[in-house]
Design a protein around this motif. Sequence first.
Motif, PDB file in Angstrom:
ATOM      1  N   UNK A 259     -29.740 -17.743  33.911  1.00 30.34           N
ATOM      2  CA  UNK A 259     -29.586 -18.627  32.747  1.00 30.34           C
ATOM      3  C   UNK A 259     -30.842 -18.566  31.871  1.00 30.34           C
ATOM      4  N   UNK A 260     -32.002 -18.552  32.511  1.00 35.32           N
ATOM      5  CA  UNK A 260     -33.257 -18.445  31.756  1.00 35.32           C
ATOM      6  C   UNK A 260     -33.321 -17.125  30.995  1.00 35.32           C
ATOM      7  N   UNK A 261     -32.918 -16.041  31.661  1.00 33.54           N
ATOM      8  CA  UNK A 261     -32.930 -14.731  31.015  1.00 33.54           C
ATOM      9  C   UNK A 261     -31.932 -14.686  29.855  1.00 33.54           C
ATOM     10  N   UNK A 262     -30.759 -15.272  30.037  1.00 31.30           N
ATOM     11  CA  UNK A 262     -29.766 -15.311  28.955  1.00 31.30           C
ATOM     12  C   UNK A 262     -30.340 -16.012  27.725  1.00 31.30           C
ATOM     13  N   UNK A 263     -31.022 -17.130  27.963  1.00 28.31           N
ATOM     14  CA  UNK A 263     -31.586 -17.889  26.849  1.00 28.31           C
ATOM     15  C   UNK A 263     -32.696 -17.113  26.147  1.00 28.31           C
ATOM     16  N   UNK A 264     -33.406 -16.264  26.895  1.00 30.07           N
ATOM     17  CA  UNK A 264     -34.486 -15.476  26.298  1.00 30.07           C
ATOM     18  C   UNK A 264     -33.968 -14.286  25.504  1.00 30.07           C
ATOM     19  N   UNK A 265     -32.854 -13.706  25.925  1.00 32.28           N
ATOM     20  CA  UNK A 265     -32.375 -12.463  25.322  1.00 32.28           C
ATOM     21  C   UNK A 265     -31.279 -12.677  24.271  1.00 32.28           C
ATOM     22  N   UNK A 266     -30.583 -13.807  24.345  1.00 31.18           N
ATOM     23  CA  UNK A 266     -29.468 -14.034  23.426  1.00 31.18           C
ATOM     24  C   UNK A 266     -29.675 -15.329  22.654  1.00 31.18           C
ATOM     25  N   UNK A 267     -29.061 -15.380  21.488  1.00 31.42           N
ATOM     26  CA  UNK A 267     -29.084 -16.619  20.708  1.00 31.42           C
ATOM     27  C   UNK A 267     -28.083 -17.603  21.311  1.00 31.42           C
ATOM     28  N   UNK A 268     -28.180 -18.866  20.900  1.00 27.53           N
ATOM     29  CA  UNK A 268     -27.248 -19.876  21.395  1.00 27.53           C
ATOM     30  C   UNK A 268     -25.807 -19.511  21.045  1.00 27.53           C
ATOM     31  N   UNK A 269     -25.562 -19.039  19.843  1.00 29.10           N
ATOM     32  CA  UNK A 269     -24.192 -18.682  19.449  1.00 29.10           C
ATOM     33  C   UNK A 269     -23.684 -17.482  20.241  1.00 29.10           C
ATOM     34  N   UNK A 270     -24.575 -16.564  20.589  1.00 27.91           N
ATOM     35  CA  UNK A 270     -24.154 -15.415  21.403  1.00 27.91           C
ATOM     36  C   UNK A 270     -23.777 -15.866  22.817  1.00 27.91           C
TER      37      UNK A 270
ATOM     38  N   UNK B  92     -21.519 -29.704  27.956  1.00 27.48           N
ATOM     39  CA  UNK B  92     -22.977 -29.556  27.799  1.00 27.48           C
ATOM     40  C   UNK B  92     -23.407 -30.120  26.442  1.00 27.48           C
ATOM     41  N   UNK B  93     -23.659 -31.424  26.388  1.00 30.23           N
ATOM     42  CA  UNK B  93     -23.979 -32.072  25.118  1.00 30.23           C
ATOM     43  C   UNK B  93     -25.363 -31.688  24.597  1.00 30.23           C
ATOM     44  N   UNK B  94     -26.243 -31.220  25.439  1.00 26.61           N
ATOM     45  CA  UNK B  94     -27.598 -30.846  25.017  1.00 26.61           C
ATOM     46  C   UNK B  94     -27.741 -29.327  24.944  1.00 26.61           C
ATOM     47  N   UNK B  95     -26.628 -28.619  24.737  1.00 29.22           N
ATOM     48  CA  UNK B  95     -26.624 -27.163  24.763  1.00 29.22           C
ATOM     49  C   UNK B  95     -27.646 -26.561  23.809  1.00 29.22           C
ATOM     50  N   UNK B  96     -27.744 -27.104  22.601  1.00 27.30           N
ATOM     51  CA  UNK B  96     -28.624 -26.513  21.591  1.00 27.30           C
ATOM     52  C   UNK B  96     -30.085 -26.953  21.727  1.00 27.30           C
ATOM     53  N   UNK B  97     -30.396 -27.807  22.713  1.00 29.98           N
ATOM     54  CA  UNK B  97     -31.778 -28.276  22.840  1.00 29.98           C
ATOM     55  C   UNK B  97     -32.449 -27.850  24.143  1.00 29.98           C
ATOM     56  N   UNK B  98     -31.667 -27.431  25.173  1.00 27.22           N
ATOM     57  CA  UNK B  98     -32.301 -27.016  26.428  1.00 27.22           C
ATOM     58  C   UNK B  98     -32.490 -25.500  26.445  1.00 27.22           C
ATOM     59  N   UNK B  99     -33.179 -25.008  27.467  1.00 29.90           N
ATOM     60  CA  UNK B  99     -33.439 -23.574  27.587  1.00 29.90           C
ATOM     61  C   UNK B  99     -32.752 -23.005  28.839  1.00 29.90           C
ATOM     62  N   UNK B 100     -31.472 -23.321  28.991  1.00 30.41           N
ATOM     63  CA  UNK B 100     -30.688 -22.783  30.101  1.00 30.41           C
ATOM     64  C   UNK B 100     -30.561 -23.726  31.266  1.00 30.41           C
ATOM     65  N   UNK B 101     -31.611 -24.533  31.514  1.00 31.37           N
ATOM     66  CA  UNK B 101     -31.593 -25.523  32.582  1.00 31.37           C
ATOM     67  C   UNK B 101     -31.973 -26.861  31.967  1.00 31.37           C
ATOM     68  N   UNK B 102     -31.211 -27.899  32.292  1.00 35.94           N
ATOM     69  CA  UNK B 102     -31.413 -29.194  31.654  1.00 35.94           C
ATOM     70  C   UNK B 102     -31.775 -30.247  32.707  1.00 35.94           C
TER      71      UNK B 102
END
Length: 729
Positions: free
Chosen positions: A155-166, A95-105
């Motif tokens: 995936x959307x909920x994970x991105x809303x509740x947790x940080x990228x590192x989490x 996932x090369x765009x991991x830090x720029x997308x919001x769970x779905x790319x």
Amino acid sequence: MQALRFFFFLLKKSSGLILVGCLLLVVAMGYVYKVTRNLPSIEKMVREGVNPSKYTQIFAADGSTIMSHGKFHHANVPVKDVSPHFIDALLATEDRRFYSHHGIDPFSITRAVYQNIVHRSVREGGSTLTQQLARNVFLSNERSIDRKIREAALAWRLENQLSKDEILELYINNIYFGEGAYGIAAASEIYFNKKPSKLSVEEAALLAGLPQAPSAYDPFNNLEASKKRRNEVLGNLKEVGKLNEAQLADAREKGVSLNQAGRGLAASDKAPFFNRYVIEQIRSHLDLDEQSFWQSGLKVYTTLDTRAQRLAQQAVVEQSAAWGRNGLKQQGALISLDPSSGAILAYVGGKNYQQSQFDRVSKAIRSPGSLFKVFTYTTAIDQGYDPREVYVDEPIEVDGWKPTNYDKKHRGEMTLSQALALSNNVIAVKLIQEVGPNAVVDMARRMGIQSTLNPFYSLTLGGSSVNLLEITSAYGVLANQGVRAEPYAIERVLDIDNVEIFRHSPVKSDVLTRSTVDTIVQMMIGVVQRGTGAAANIGKPMAGKTGTSDDYRDAWFIGFTPTVVTGVWVGNDDNTPMRGMTGGALPARIWKQFMQSFTSGRLASEFDVSYSKPVDYEVNPEMMGEEVSEDGEIPEGALEGEPLLQQDPSLYPDANGASQSGPNPTGGPLIPDGQRRHSGAVTSGGNESQQQKQADYNPPALPVAPLSPRPRPAPIAPPEPVRIPDSER
């Protein structure tokens, strides 16, 4: 005015379309709400991690565990305590765009669709690392629209509740790396005996490549595939700027230094070839990927007899060593079945699973040599032939093909019983000419052969290839008084709540009359008492047949008692010759060691051959050539009448890879009915209608319906699983 009318017309139509669109949107939103309203708790997952009770186990028939994975799971490791090489390799690959997308790319999905269309195959997935986490840890791998919607919502909920590192920490601590290792800490210890922070760039790349297909890239079992995958991941690091050209070249040149003590540290695997056969069937039936299979908490109960499995592995390894055939390419395989039920008792796909994972029981397609003569003789007996009929072993020619015997000698007159006992080639070819190749193909199909069969005369000498499982199962029809029981490995499967989700249903078909099967069994008893299978004789009621393919590339022995049928194959994986190795030599000795040990101390059952035609398999020294030596080895040029098929073009592909037409593939009764004196050179014949019939021939699919109007003296048992007690095997 006309323009105004047209404007109001469009407005009216647009209102209708808008209304329909709104209704569809409401329905879609309601469907999404229904599917996603009971998503799993992220907080609970973060707090508790992977549930160890969810790991799948495979059990033998006696209830003992023969395979389990996943009992090895360390405490979670923070991202800061993991080598940056691994984090870089993972993101560059997954996932090369991991830090720029919001769970779905959407960009990744579009790219994946494009690549898959261009290559006309699934080459790339569009799931983000967050979606993978949702699927592999929180959900399942069920292939459905519902699951994809739940995956996207989670995936959307994970991105809303947790940080990228989490999210990244959850992923690296719960993903499956093979060998029973869940999480980067367990994988680092098992494969390299290191902490995750100490991984080198090469080691990190190897581990980052495993989650895609842990078994296929397992370095303990498939080092070359693992190294190739590692180098792909290193290439990804170069593409994202984490390695320069020189660093990439240096990393790819380095070997793989594994922690050999880690092998099996987190897994139990007492029958590796059998277990993979079972896993393949379960995953296909339930449509699961590897991680989902192991995390589903299934309990798989199988037919494997642990004692039989241990004895089978010993026989293959010990006899191969005794014959000096322990090289990597020099392989052996064994399968043992209960012919009354089809239950697999022992399954050895090779001498050493760690050295080679290729399954030679169900995957290797090899020439059976003279094993196939049994189908020709069975066809003849079923058509009314008398096993005491006299044939002449002499030079013959069929459309330029001159089939010869193993030692290129001819021995004159002999009965069909004697010809089978001595595995005579010439008489087998005469017989298939009379009964017709298509009839032999049909008989083989009915008895259980599912591989492609070409209706040429060379078929009787092994002209079409088969696998060990199917031909051993087909011989089981003879052990089971003419009833075919489809082979199977899985008795039942329970889910994580101990609810039975699968139970084996026996598949049986009435294939042969008692008169036919009893006569063939009597003839095959002669093979081990007076003929080429003498080295396999265990001193108990048994019957069998040897087989050796052209140039000694394959050697086989399949034999059976009234309660067990066992097949053995020996050969080189690269299909090179084996210098005089016949089915009556090493395969017969492997069979004998296994069956003597397995049946030791058990009451020997006699064959019930009450409906057999009179059989004469006595052979004299002139027929035999040389005697079988005391150690069971058949000297070169002695008994084994195996195929010398170099002159038969039907066995070899042409320059384009297509099968060439063999000598008179039309079949048909080339010798007139009633004129079975069976001497003289045979030439081609037949009529156009017969030729057209053979050209249009398509073998019937399995399983076949019960035969009629040939009634059996006793009805088939009710369709229930049949288990034979150990004391009676």
